[in-house]
Design a protein around this motif. Structure first.
Motif, short mmCIF file in Angstrom:
data_model
loop_
_atom_site.label_atom_id
_atom_site.label_comp_id
_atom_site.label_asym_id
_atom_site.label_seq_id
_atom_site.Cartn_x
_atom_site.Cartn_y
_atom_site.Cartn_z
N VAL B 280 39.32 34.22 44.94
CA VAL B 280 39.23 35.10 46.12
C VAL B 280 40.52 35.89 46.30
CG1 VAL B 280 39.02 35.12 48.63
CG2 VAL B 280 37.57 33.58 47.28
N LEU B 281 41.64 35.17 46.21
CA LEU B 281 42.93 35.82 46.48
C LEU B 281 43.32 36.84 45.41
CD1 LEU B 281 45.01 32.82 47.87
CD2 LEU B 281 44.04 34.73 49.15
N GLU B 282 42.84 36.60 44.19
CA GLU B 282 43.17 37.55 43.11
C GLU B 282 42.76 38.96 43.52
OE1 GLU B 282 41.06 37.08 39.49
OE2 GLU B 282 42.59 38.13 38.32
N ASP B 283 41.57 39.05 44.13
CA ASP B 283 41.10 40.35 44.60
C ASP B 283 41.89 40.82 45.83
OD1 ASP B 283 39.28 40.33 42.67
OD2 ASP B 283 37.54 39.82 43.95
N GLU B 284 42.02 39.87 46.80
CA GLU B 284 42.60 40.26 48.09
C GLU B 284 44.09 40.61 47.98
OE1 GLU B 284 41.63 37.34 51.03
OE2 GLU B 284 39.46 37.50 50.67
N LEU B 285 44.79 39.99 47.00
CA LEU B 285 46.23 40.22 46.89
C LEU B 285 46.60 41.25 45.83
CD1 LEU B 285 47.61 36.57 47.15
CD2 LEU B 285 47.37 38.24 48.98
N SER B 286 45.59 41.82 45.18
CA SER B 286 45.89 42.66 44.02
C SER B 286 46.85 43.80 44.36
CB SER B 286 44.59 43.21 43.43
OG SER B 286 43.89 43.93 44.41
N ASP B 287 46.80 44.27 45.60
CA ASP B 287 47.68 45.39 45.97
C ASP B 287 49.07 44.93 46.39
OD1 ASP B 287 45.49 46.92 45.54
OD2 ASP B 287 44.86 46.92 47.65
N VAL B 288 49.18 43.66 46.73
CA VAL B 288 50.42 43.16 47.30
C VAL B 288 51.39 42.62 46.24
CG1 VAL B 288 51.36 41.67 49.10
CG2 VAL B 288 48.99 42.46 49.25
N LEU B 289 50.79 42.06 45.17
CA LEU B 289 51.64 41.40 44.16
C LEU B 289 52.53 42.41 43.44
CD1 LEU B 289 49.06 38.90 42.62
CD2 LEU B 289 50.89 38.39 44.25
N GLN B 290 53.77 41.98 43.21
CA GLN B 290 54.73 42.90 42.58
C GLN B 290 55.35 42.26 41.34
OE1 GLN B 290 57.53 43.50 45.70
NE2 GLN B 290 56.15 44.83 46.89
N GLY B 291 55.82 43.11 40.45
CA GLY B 291 56.56 42.65 39.27
C GLY B 291 55.74 41.68 38.45
N ASP B 292 56.38 40.49 38.17
CA ASP B 292 55.67 39.53 37.33
C ASP B 292 54.76 38.62 38.15
OD1 ASP B 292 57.53 38.07 38.64
OD2 ASP B 292 58.39 37.14 36.85
N GLN B 293 54.63 38.90 39.45
CA GLN B 293 53.85 38.01 40.32
C GLN B 293 52.38 37.93 39.89
OE1 GLN B 293 54.71 39.66 44.16
NE2 GLN B 293 56.21 38.04 44.63
N SER B 294 51.82 39.06 39.47
CA SER B 294 50.40 39.00 39.11
C SER B 294 50.23 38.23 37.81
CB SER B 294 49.79 40.40 39.06
OG SER B 294 49.90 40.95 37.81
N GLU B 295 51.24 38.32 36.91
CA GLU B 295 51.22 37.52 35.68
C GLU B 295 51.28 36.02 36.02
OE1 GLU B 295 50.48 38.24 32.71
OE2 GLU B 295 50.85 36.16 32.10
N LEU B 296 52.14 35.69 36.97
CA LEU B 296 52.26 34.29 37.41
C LEU B 296 50.95 33.83 38.04
CD1 LEU B 296 55.86 34.32 38.94
CD2 LEU B 296 55.15 33.64 36.66
N PHE B 297 50.32 34.75 38.76
CA PHE B 297 49.06 34.44 39.40
C PHE B 297 47.99 34.10 38.33
CE2 PHE B 297 45.42 34.92 42.14
CZ PHE B 297 45.92 34.50 43.36
#
Lengths: 125, 512
Positions: B280-297
């Motif tokens: 769920v959060l992958e979609d909801e946070l897609s705009d908020v994550l920065q740098g390597d955060q989405s990779e960590l996600f």
């Protein structure tokens, strides 16, 4: 058949809340009860489009609820039942439940997104 | 003329008997004819030298002889048949054709029963009756000894009625005193179906069933047996069932299985929430994550998916080891099966900086597969290939037809294995020399993968070169080659694995 109302019978608070949150966001009306007796009463009192049914429940287990609803006669002919469990039942119990349900899913494998796609598939049936 | 001496061999009796009786008949007819001739001459009707006298006496002799011989043959024929049967039973060289008890004549006259008595006596039951009185003390001792053992013994007659059971045997007596066996066989392979098969097809047969309970789970005093049944056609006790009580061994297994099921349930609860909210959060946070955060996600998602897969492996291994793993084979395509794990695999490859290429030919025939199980196998093999590849390494998944099978290969260019490791690879809990220190895992992934593939009637093979990489190939039967067998077996794979796959002899995976 358009699906609008959903009853979620689920005793795990985190899992229940997760389904409620996601399904509400997706536009469904969802009622959530945590014990088996309340679940059976709710299912008999209101014609839901879909029932999400856990197996291991307090007071009355999912197998009994399904048996009461669809064992002798089908009390909910217009309702889809999705059994959601993390408990590996023995083969006979699983087959018995599958016979009366539209889907039998392992919760750990089903994310809310996948659950919504399963419900949408039922809608097309 | 009576026979005074008993012939030494039954087969000698008949020719002697026949010779004497025929001589007797001829002599009697000569005497009677001569007496009639004498009476006619004495009465003065004919003279001794008249031709008419000789014609009448001679004609009378011939007719009487013929009639007497015919009567003799018909009255002696049952004796002949009985002698022939006895000669046969005595095992002497048969000089007479063996009489058939089931001719319509024998049936009508009831002679059939007499012949059958002789044939039945020959099957040994007569001996038992004769000797019973001599053996009574020994039999009593043997019976009380049988009652002392933990093994059950049940004897059935040819009508499947229980004629004997010892104390340990799981036998139930109803209100009429009729005994029945209390055993819960699994699936179609029951004692009754085996016995039915024996009656039709066998003279001698033996069959063994493992871990057969006498009651349902949760019932008081439930016992488990290994059951051995022996069948011998035509004997008084046609079938003997020997039951070895394995309760102490198997009930522990049952408890273990229960424990693992409950443990898996407990572990899956939190995983459901973790995987659910990550999704769920992958979609909801897609705009908020920065740098390597989405990779960590992504790493969070990959790890939780893996955890879920490992729990499935543990659960299935436990079920497989206890012959509880169920396969439901259906027509499916390799591409559709891979599709169910495709997103997850892509994510795993990306998170570990590996390149995953997957290509299946469009015209690949359909296979017979249990989708959930085979996707687990693909997942295990690809996960291994990714883990044992080097940074930036390539993992290639492909498929091709090979005879009656579709071969799916997972090729990596990673660290590979020396030969001595390859031979032990599919053992439970085996971990390669290097992986023990550097790579996480339980050592059951390949073990359960092999079990799943082989229970599809397929094979799993590996080629590897130390330092260069490995190729794992899964061969699964093309659906059209096994469709008939599957339909006959209600989509269980019993028909498939019954076919010369020696490995599964001690396993029947389809017992619930």
């Amino acid at each position: 058949m358009a699906i609008k109302t959903i009853l979620c019978i689920e005793d795990d608070r985190f899992i229940g809340e997760m389904y409620v949150r996601s399904l509400k966001k997706a536009g469904y009306d969802i009622d959530w009860v945590v014990d088996g007796n309340d679940g059976l009463i709710a299912a008999r009192n209101k014609p839901y489009d879909v029932i999400l049914l856990d197996v291991m429940l307090p007071e009355r287990c999912g197998t009994d609820i399904l048996e009461a609803l669809r064992g002798k006669e089908d009390l909910i002919p217009n309702t889809h039942v999705i059994v959601l469990t993390n408990f590996q039942q023995d083969e006979e119990s699983q087959l018995a439940m599958e016979k009366h349900a539209d889907a039998y899913l392992i919760k750990a494998e089903i994310t809310p997104k996948k659950l919504i796609s399963v419900i949408e598939k039922l809608e097309d049936k | 003329m009576e026979i005074k001496k008993v012939p030494r061999l039954a087969s000698q009796f008949w020719p002697d008997f026949l010779k004497r009786k025929l001589t007797l008949i001829i002599l009697m007819q000569i005497i009677i004819s001569a007496a009639i001739g004498a009476v006619l001459v004495q009465a003065g009707i004919f003279t001794v030298d008249s031709v008419e006298l000789w014609i009448i006496v001679g004609g009378f002799f011939v007719i009487q002889l013929g009639v007497n011989i015919l009567i003799f043959i018909s009255t002696a024929s049952p004796t002949k048949d009985l002698i022939a049967a006895i000669i046969n039973v005595a095992g002497e060289q048969p000089k007479l054709p063996l009489p058939n008890p089931n001719t319509s004549k024998n049936e009508k006259t009831g002679f059939r029963d007499a012949l059958n008595v002789i044939y039945e006596l020959s099957s040994g039951s007569g001996q038992v009756e004769l000797k019973e009185s001599d053996n009574t003390p020994r039999i009593t001792a043997a019976l009380s000894a049988l009652d002392m053992t933990l093994c059950g013994f049940i004897a059935f007659d040819k009508n499947r009625k229980i004629v004997y059971s010892n104390k340990s045997a799981p036998v139930h007596k109803n209100s009429d005193g009729e005994k029945s066996v209390e055993l819960l066989f699994n699936g179609a392979d029951t004692f009754d179906s085996w016995l039915e098969h024996c009656k039709e097809n066998s003279v001698h047969d033996e069959h063994i069933w493992y871990r057969i309970p006498d009651r349902l789970p949760n019932e008081e005093g439930r016992r488990f047996f290994d059951v051995i049944a022996s069948y011998e056609k035509g004997t008084t006790v046609e079938t003997v069932m020997t039951l070895i009580d394995r309760t102490s061994k198997y009930s522990v297994d049952e408890e273990d299985l229960d424990f693992i099921s409950f443990a898996a349930h407990e572990l899956r609860g939190p995983i459901t929430v973790i995987r659910g909210y990550l999704d769920v959060l992958e979609d909801e946070l897609s705009d908020v994550l920065q740098g390597d955060q989405s990779e960590l996600f992504h790493r969070l998602i990959v790890s939780s998916n893996r955890l879920s897969g490992y729990i499935d492996n543990i659960l299935n291994t436990s079920r497989y080891d206890r012959r509880h793993l169920k396969m439901d084979l259906a027509e499916d395509t390799v591409a559709a099966i891979y599709d169910t794990i495709s997103d997850d695999m892509k994510l795993r490859a990306g998170a570990q900086n590996r390149l995953l290429t997957v290509k299946f030919p469009d015209d690949l025939p359909t296979i017979a597969a249990d989708r959930a199980s085979i996707s687990e196998v693909f997942g295990n093999l690809i996960d291994n290939a990714l883990k044992y590849s080097n940074e930036g390494g390539l993992v290639n998944v492909s498929a091709k037809v090979s005879g009656d099978f579709v071969d799916v290969s997972v090729v990596d260019n990673g660290i590979g294995m020396p030969e001595n490791v390859v031979s032990q690879l599919f053992q439970k809990f085996y971990r390669s020399h290097r992986s023990r220190e550097t790579i996480a895992g339980t050592g059951i992934g390949l073990y359960i993968s092999k079990a799943i593939v082989e229970s599809h009637g397929g094979t799993i093979t590996v080629r590897s070169e130390d330092g260069k990489g490995s190729t794992f190939t899964v061969s699964l039967p093309i659906y059209s080659t096994v469709a008939d067998k599957l339909k006959a077996g209600n989509n269980s794979n019993e028909g498939l694995i019954g076919e010369g796959n020696g490995w599964i002899k001690n396993h029947s995976m389809y017992r619930g």
